[in-house]
Design a protein around this motif. Structure first.
Motif, short mmCIF file in Angstrom:
data_model
loop_
_atom_site.label_atom_id
_atom_site.label_comp_id
_atom_site.label_asym_id
_atom_site.label_seq_id
_atom_site.Cartn_x
_atom_site.Cartn_y
_atom_site.Cartn_z
N ALA A 60 41.89 48.90 40.24
CA ALA A 60 42.23 48.34 41.55
C ALA A 60 42.83 46.95 41.37
N GLU A 61 43.68 46.55 42.31
CA GLU A 61 44.43 45.31 42.18
C GLU A 61 43.55 44.08 41.98
N GLY A 62 42.47 43.97 42.70
CA GLY A 62 41.60 42.81 42.59
C GLY A 62 40.59 42.90 41.46
N GLU A 63 40.61 43.97 40.71
CA GLU A 63 39.61 44.18 39.65
C GLU A 63 40.19 44.06 38.25
N THR A 64 41.43 43.64 38.11
CA THR A 64 41.98 43.43 36.78
C THR A 64 41.33 42.20 36.16
N THR A 65 41.42 42.10 34.86
CA THR A 65 40.84 40.95 34.17
C THR A 65 41.45 39.66 34.68
N HIS A 66 42.75 39.64 34.84
CA HIS A 66 43.44 38.44 35.32
C HIS A 66 42.97 38.06 36.73
N ALA A 67 42.85 39.04 37.61
CA ALA A 67 42.41 38.77 38.98
C ALA A 67 40.97 38.28 39.01
N LEU A 68 40.12 38.86 38.18
CA LEU A 68 38.72 38.42 38.13
C LEU A 68 38.60 37.00 37.59
N LEU A 69 39.40 36.67 36.59
CA LEU A 69 39.38 35.30 36.06
C LEU A 69 39.90 34.30 37.09
N ASP A 70 40.94 34.68 37.83
CA ASP A 70 41.44 33.81 38.89
C ASP A 70 40.38 33.59 39.97
N LYS A 71 39.68 34.66 40.33
CA LYS A 71 38.62 34.55 41.34
C LYS A 71 37.50 33.65 40.83
#
Length: 115
Positions: A60-71
């Motif tokens: 899912a879009e918000g569950e990528t490693t990059h998105a999780l690190l940004d969050k």
């Protein structure tokens, strides 16, 4: 002597007292779940090859490693803002209590005129 509860210094100290410890529930409510997702991601990708570009293809879009690190970074910035806000409130409260000293009473004398 108790501090006047209507004073600015009291209100600022109260705000600092609430803001600084609030990082603990904030961390458990918001950062720990992101940390857990990142740990799960680390464990699931531990055997993946660095060249495999499709390893997160169906995520899912918000569950990528990059998105999780940004969050995580954004949440950590919010946590730092809580501490900074508390520190600023405490500093303002401390400066509000200081008495302003004037130099009217200070005079310099020399020789026999000292008394």
């Amino acid at each position: 002597m108790a501090e006047d509860t209507n004073s600015t210094a009291f209100k600022l100290n109260l705000a600092a007292t609430i803001l600084v410890p609030s990082i603990v529930p904030f961390t458990f409510a918001f950062i720990v779940p992101v940390n857990n997702k990142l740990i799960e991601k680390m464990n699931s990708l531990s055997s993946a090859s660095l060249e495999d570009k499709a390893v997160e293809a169906n995520v899912a879009e918000g569950e990528t490693t990059h998105a999780l690190l940004d969050k995580w970074a954004t949440l950590n910035l919010a946590r730092a803002a809580l501490i900074a806000g508390g520190a600023i409130c405490a500093a303002l409260a401390a400066s509000d209590k200081r008495e302003i000293v004037g130099f009217k009473e200070v005079g310099l004398a020399s020789g026999a005129n000292r008394m």
